[in-house]
Design a protein around this motif. Sequence first.
Motif, mmCIF file in Angstrom:
data_model
loop_
_atom_site.group_PDB
_atom_site.id
_atom_site.type_symbol
_atom_site.label_atom_id
_atom_site.label_comp_id
_atom_site.label_asym_id
_atom_site.label_seq_id
_atom_site.Cartn_x
_atom_site.Cartn_y
_atom_site.Cartn_z
ATOM 1 N N ASP A 1 0.680 7.629 2.265
ATOM 2 C CA ASP A 1 -0.271 8.718 2.006
ATOM 3 C C ASP A 1 0.363 9.914 1.302
ATOM 4 O O ASP A 1 -0.334 10.679 0.619
ATOM 5 C CB ASP A 1 -0.902 9.186 3.326
ATOM 6 C CG ASP A 1 -1.776 8.111 3.959
ATOM 7 O OD1 ASP A 1 -2.272 7.261 3.206
ATOM 8 O OD2 ASP A 1 -1.944 8.127 5.196
ATOM 9 N N TRP A 2 1.680 10.089 1.461
ATOM 10 C CA TRP A 2 2.304 11.272 0.878
ATOM 11 C C TRP A 2 2.558 11.147 -0.637
ATOM 12 O O TRP A 2 2.959 12.122 -1.270
ATOM 13 C CB TRP A 2 3.622 11.582 1.585
ATOM 14 C CG TRP A 2 4.590 10.426 1.691
ATOM 15 C CD1 TRP A 2 4.760 9.606 2.745
ATOM 16 C CD2 TRP A 2 5.518 9.997 0.680
ATOM 17 N NE1 TRP A 2 5.732 8.653 2.488
ATOM 18 C CE2 TRP A 2 6.218 8.886 1.211
ATOM 19 C CE3 TRP A 2 5.839 10.430 -0.607
ATOM 20 C CZ2 TRP A 2 7.202 8.200 0.493
ATOM 21 C CZ3 TRP A 2 6.817 9.756 -1.316
ATOM 22 C CH2 TRP A 2 7.478 8.660 -0.776
ATOM 23 N N THR B 1 0.861 -1.188 0.000
ATOM 24 C CA THR B 1 0.000 0.000 0.000
ATOM 25 C C THR B 1 0.895 1.235 0.000
ATOM 26 O O THR B 1 1.785 1.367 0.845
ATOM 27 C CB THR B 1 -0.913 0.025 1.232
ATOM 28 O OG1 THR B 1 -1.738 -1.141 1.226
ATOM 29 C CG2 THR B 1 -1.794 1.270 1.216
ATOM 30 N N GLY C 1 -1.624 7.993 -3.027
ATOM 31 C CA GLY C 1 -1.401 7.688 -1.622
ATOM 32 C C GLY C 1 -2.515 6.866 -1.019
ATOM 33 O O GLY C 1 -3.705 7.146 -1.226
ATOM 34 N N GLY C 2 -2.144 5.804 -0.298
ATOM 35 C CA GLY C 2 -3.118 4.940 0.341
ATOM 36 C C GLY C 2 -3.670 3.837 -0.540
ATOM 37 O O GLY C 2 -4.419 2.980 -0.077
ATOM 38 N N GLU C 3 -3.302 3.858 -1.831
ATOM 39 C CA GLU C 3 -3.810 2.842 -2.756
ATOM 40 C C GLU C 3 -2.864 1.645 -2.823
ATOM 41 O O GLU C 3 -1.663 1.753 -2.551
ATOM 42 C CB GLU C 3 -3.988 3.441 -4.159
ATOM 43 C CG GLU C 3 -5.049 4.532 -4.225
ATOM 44 C CD GLU C 3 -5.263 5.014 -5.647
ATOM 45 O OE1 GLU C 3 -4.691 4.406 -6.585
ATOM 46 O OE2 GLU C 3 -5.993 6.005 -5.822
#
Length: 213
Positions: free
Chosen positions: A162-163, A159, A168-170
């Motif tokens: 987030d940055w 994953t 981000g987060g995918e």
Amino acid sequence: MNLKKSILLIVAVLLIDQIFKIYIKTNFKLHEAVEVFSWFRIEFVENEGAAWGTKLSDILPISDKTGKLILTVFRLFAISGIGYWLYESVKDKKPAVLLASIALIFAGAFGNIIDSVFYGLIFDHSYNQVATLFAEDPYGTLFHGKVVDMLHFPLIDTTLPDWVPGMGGERFTFFDPVFNIADSAISVGVAILLVFHKKAFPKDAEESQENAV
């Protein structure tokens, strides 16, 4: 490398390829998977199209059935050309590295053609069930079989933090395609030609050097 050794290599690849495919088809439901290592899975998928699952019907205004037939016929013509290339190369006593690479490409192409031509006649479907070999109610017809794939190497499956902009987060995976032994044989054959090009085509290499001089 003579014709006999080339044929033995082709037969060996075909046997391994078909044994794996028949085992997967008769023991796994479609999309069923077993994790061998974190970076290697046995995952049963079926390919109705060309490389990466591409269908002619996605490109041309034709039905899936017509596109599958055209693709299978094209494969038959292509393998005939590869077979002729191998025969002529053996007759002309070309380098063993060239003969081995052509034999691998031929075996891989032939392995997938067997699926495309015959599997629709001898197996029933694999949706929510394990298929039966020589089924009374097969899923397709001659020239409309699906190629069985099972080798999956998700070398990276993570994953993204987030940055990372936009993603981000995918979930991110690297080398997601599922393939088979026949595909591997083709890839190895092509890789041999690329890496050992000068040994495979010594005359071409000599002519290039002479022209450079």
